[in-house]
Design a protein around this motif. Structure first.
Motif, mmCIF file in Angstrom:
data_model
loop_
_atom_site.group_PDB
_atom_site.id
_atom_site.type_symbol
_atom_site.label_atom_id
_atom_site.label_comp_id
_atom_site.label_asym_id
_atom_site.label_seq_id
_atom_site.Cartn_x
_atom_site.Cartn_y
_atom_site.Cartn_z
ATOM 1 N N ARG A 134 0.826 -1.196 0.000
ATOM 2 C CA ARG A 134 0.000 0.000 0.000
ATOM 3 C C ARG A 134 0.863 1.251 0.000
ATOM 4 N N LEU A 135 0.240 2.368 -0.383
ATOM 5 C CA LEU A 135 0.910 3.646 -0.437
ATOM 6 C C LEU A 135 0.439 4.531 0.703
ATOM 7 N N SER A 136 1.329 5.401 1.168
ATOM 8 C CA SER A 136 0.978 6.328 2.236
ATOM 9 C C SER A 136 0.259 7.540 1.655
ATOM 10 N N GLY A 137 -0.239 8.398 2.552
ATOM 11 C CA GLY A 137 -0.929 9.599 2.100
ATOM 12 C C GLY A 137 -0.013 10.540 1.328
ATOM 13 N N TYR A 138 1.245 10.665 1.770
ATOM 14 C CA TYR A 138 2.202 11.507 1.051
ATOM 15 C C TYR A 138 2.488 10.939 -0.341
ATOM 16 N N ASP A 139 2.559 9.603 -0.447
ATOM 17 C CA ASP A 139 2.794 8.995 -1.753
ATOM 18 C C ASP A 139 1.647 9.294 -2.707
ATOM 19 N N TRP A 140 0.421 9.154 -2.212
ATOM 20 C CA TRP A 140 -0.733 9.459 -3.053
ATOM 21 C C TRP A 140 -0.754 10.929 -3.450
ATOM 22 N N CYS A 141 -0.360 11.807 -2.525
ATOM 23 C CA CYS A 141 -0.288 13.233 -2.841
ATOM 24 C C CYS A 141 0.723 13.480 -3.955
ATOM 25 N N GLY A 142 1.888 12.823 -3.872
ATOM 26 C CA GLY A 142 2.880 12.972 -4.929
ATOM 27 C C GLY A 142 2.416 12.405 -6.260
ATOM 28 N N LEU A 143 1.727 11.258 -6.215
ATOM 29 C CA LEU A 143 1.219 10.666 -7.451
ATOM 30 C C LEU A 143 0.186 11.562 -8.122
ATOM 31 N N LEU A 144 -0.749 12.077 -7.325
ATOM 32 C CA LEU A 144 -1.776 12.953 -7.895
ATOM 33 C C LEU A 144 -1.158 14.248 -8.416
ATOM 34 N N GLY A 145 -0.155 14.763 -7.679
ATOM 35 C CA GLY A 145 0.493 15.981 -8.133
ATOM 36 C C GLY A 145 1.236 15.785 -9.437
ATOM 37 N N SER A 146 1.960 14.678 -9.559
ATOM 38 C CA SER A 146 2.692 14.434 -10.804
ATOM 39 C C SER A 146 1.732 14.217 -11.969
ATOM 40 N N THR A 147 0.612 13.533 -11.714
ATOM 41 C CA THR A 147 -0.386 13.354 -12.771
ATOM 42 C C THR A 147 -1.010 14.683 -13.176
ATOM 43 N N LEU A 148 -1.264 15.551 -12.174
ATOM 44 C CA LEU A 148 -1.798 16.883 -12.479
ATOM 45 C C LEU A 148 -0.816 17.678 -13.323
ATOM 46 N N GLY A 149 0.481 17.571 -12.997
ATOM 47 C CA GLY A 149 1.478 18.272 -13.804
ATOM 48 C C GLY A 149 1.493 17.798 -15.241
ATOM 49 N N LEU A 150 1.330 16.497 -15.441
ATOM 50 C CA LEU A 150 1.298 15.977 -16.811
ATOM 51 C C LEU A 150 0.060 16.450 -17.563
ATOM 52 N N ILE A 151 -1.063 16.547 -16.850
ATOM 53 C CA ILE A 151 -2.284 17.045 -17.496
ATOM 54 C C ILE A 151 -2.119 18.504 -17.898
ATOM 55 N N ILE A 152 -1.441 19.296 -17.040
ATOM 56 C CA ILE A 152 -1.194 20.700 -17.369
ATOM 57 C C ILE A 152 -0.338 20.820 -18.627
ATOM 58 N N ILE A 153 0.620 19.907 -18.788
ATOM 59 C CA ILE A 153 1.499 19.965 -19.959
ATOM 60 C C ILE A 153 0.770 19.567 -21.234
ATOM 61 N N VAL A 154 -0.005 18.489 -21.168
ATOM 62 C CA VAL A 154 -0.593 17.921 -22.391
ATOM 63 C C VAL A 154 -1.961 18.506 -22.695
ATOM 64 N N GLY A 155 -2.688 18.951 -21.674
ATOM 65 C CA GLY A 155 -4.072 19.395 -21.852
ATOM 66 C C GLY A 155 -4.270 20.424 -22.954
ATOM 67 N N PRO A 156 -3.528 21.546 -22.937
ATOM 68 C CA PRO A 156 -3.735 22.541 -24.007
ATOM 69 C C PRO A 156 -3.475 21.994 -25.399
ATOM 70 N N GLY A 157 -2.485 21.110 -25.539
ATOM 71 C CA GLY A 157 -2.198 20.538 -26.855
ATOM 72 C C GLY A 157 -3.311 19.633 -27.350
ATOM 73 N N LEU A 158 -3.919 18.867 -26.435
ATOM 74 C CA LEU A 158 -5.014 17.993 -26.838
ATOM 75 C C LEU A 158 -6.258 18.783 -27.224
ATOM 76 N N GLY A 159 -6.424 19.962 -26.626
ATOM 77 C CA GLY A 159 -7.613 20.764 -26.928
ATOM 78 C C GLY A 159 -7.525 21.534 -28.232
ATOM 79 N N THR A 160 -6.352 21.570 -28.829
ATOM 80 C CA THR A 160 -6.178 22.338 -30.069
ATOM 81 C C THR A 160 -5.686 21.463 -31.220
#
Length: 338
Positions: free
Chosen positions: A153-179
Motif C-alpha cells: 500500500r501507499l501512504s498519504g504523502y505517496d498518493w499526494c505525490g502521485l496525484l500531483g505528478s499526474t496533475l502536472g502531466l495534465i497541465i502539460i498535455v491538456g492545451p495541446g489535446l484541446g487544439t
C-alpha cells in the motif's frame, strides 16, 4: 571539615567546562539508506535523467535522415545482445530458468512494445509531450495494478505525490489535446498520443511482471531477452511496414549510438529500482524524464515550449520532491542484518 561534607562538594562554575562531544553510535547501529530510498534515487539519477535524452535524440535522428522507428528499435536492441557474453561467463542460461522463462519473455515483449510505441510517438508529436503521456499513463496504470494485484500500500504523502505528478502531466498535455488540427495532421497527432499512452500501459505491465521474477542473474537475463525479442519482432516488421534507411551523416549515427547507450543504462536502473520501491513511485520519479525532454526540446530542437509546459514541469518536480522526501528514511544496520 566543611569541604568533606557532601553539601559543600559543589562544582566549580568559575572554570570553563570542556566541550561536550556527541556520543558516537556503534558501527552496528549506524543508519544507512533504506531499500526504497536507494531504489528511488537510482530511478531518478540512472533511469529518468538518461531517458530524458532518448526522445529528443530519436527525433533528431528522424529529422536528420528519416530513420524509421523500427530501425531505431533494432539499433537499440543490438546494444543488449553483448550481455549474452556475461551470462555465458557466469554459466547461466541465456533465456533464464525453465520455470520462469515464459514470464521473462513476456516482460521482454511488453518492454519492446512500450519502446516501439514511444519511438513511433516522438516522430509525430513533440518529444516532451510524448514522454509526458507515456510516463503519466505508466504511473496511473502502475498504481491501479498494484492496488488490484499486490498487497503493498501507499501512504498519504505517496498518493499526494502521485496525484500531483499526474496533475502536472495534465497541465502539460491538456492545451495541446484541446487544439488538435482537423484532417490528416490532427489524426496523426492523435495517433501519436494514443501510441504514447499504450507505451505507458505496456511499461507498467512489464514492471509488474519483472517484480514477480526472482532468480540469479535476473537483470542481465531480461536485458538480453529484450534485445533478442526486439530483433525477432522488429526485423520482419521493418521490411513489411516501413522502409529501411541507412544513415549517411555523422549526426544520425551519433544520435543512434547515444540512444542505445542511454536507453541501456536507463533500462538497468529502472529494473533495479522497481525491485526496491513501489512501481507507481518509480514511475512517478521517472517523470524527471519529461522535464529533461522539455529542456532539450526548447534548447536543442528549438521547438516551442508553452507556459503551461513550464508550469506542469514545476508541478512534476514538486511532486517528485514530495515522494522522495517521504521515502528518504534510514535503517539501522543491526536491524537489517537481523
Amino acid at each position: 571539615m566543611a569541604g568533606s561534607h557532601p553539601y559543600f562538594n559543589l562544582p566549580d562554575f568559575t572554570q570553563p567546562s570542556p566541550p561536550s562531544t556527541p556520543p558516537s553510535l556503534p558501527s552496528h547501529q549506524r543508519c544507512r539508506p533504506s531499500d526504497a530510498t536507494k531504489g528511488l534515487l537510482v530511478a531518478l539519477l540512472g533511469g529518468g535523467l538518461p531517458a530524458g535524452f532518448v526522445g529528443p535524440f530519436s527525433r533528431m535522428a528522424y529529422q536528420s535522415s528519416h530513420l524509421p522507428s523500427l530501425e531505431l528499435l533494432i539499433c537499440r536492441c543490438l546494444f543488449h545482445l553483448p550481455i549474452a557474453l556475461l551470462l555465458k561467463l557466469r554459466g547461466d542460461p541465456l533465456l533464464g530458468p525453465p520455470d520462469v522463462r515464459g514470464r521473462a519473455c513476456l516482460h521482454a515483449l511488453l518492454n519492446v512494445l512500450s519502446i516501439g510505441c514511444a519511438y513511433s510517438a516522438v516522430q509525430v508529436v513533440p518529444a516532451g509531450n510524448a514522454a509526458t503521456v507515456r510516463k503519466g499513463s505508466s504511473t496511473v496504470c502502475s498504481a491501479l495494478l498494484a492496488l488490484c494485484l499486490e498487497s503493498q500500500r501507499l501512504s498519504g504523502y505517496d498518493w499526494c505525490g502521485l496525484l500531483g505528478s499526474t496533475l502536472g502531466l495534465i497541465i502539460i498535455v491538456g492545451p495541446g489535446l484541446g487544439t488538435l488540427q482537423e484532417g490528416t495532421t490532427g489524426l496523426y497527432t492523435a495517433l501519436g498520443y494514443v501510441l504514447a499512452f499504450l507505451g505507458g500501459l505496456a511499461l507498467s505491465l512489464g514492471l509488474l511482471v519483472y517484480r514477480s521474477l526472482d532468480f540469479p542473474s535476473c537483470l542481465p537475463t531480461v536485458a538480453f531477452l529484450f534485445g533478442l525479442v526486439g530483433l525477432v519482432g522488429s526485423v520482419p516488421g521493418l521490411f513489411v511496414l516501413q522502409t529501411p534507411v541507412l544513415p549517411s551523416d555523422p549526426l544520425s549515427w551519433s544520435c543512434v549510438g547515444a540512444v542505445g547507450i542511454l536507453a541501456l543504462v536507463s533500462f538497468g536502473c529502472v529494473s533495479y529500482a522497481v525491485t526496491k520501491a513501489h512501481p507507481a513511485l518509480v514511475c512517478a520519479v521517472l517523470h524527471s524524464e519529461v522535464v529533461v525532454a522539455l529542456m532539450l526540446q526548447y534548447y536543442v530542437l528549438y521547438e516551442t515550449v508553452a507556459p503551461s509546459d513550464i508550469m506542469g514541469a514545476g508541478v512534476v518536480l514538486g511532486s517528485i520532491a514530495i515522494i522522495t522526501a517521504q521515502n528518504l528514511s534510514c535503517e539501522r544496520e543491526g536491524q537489517v542484518e537481523e
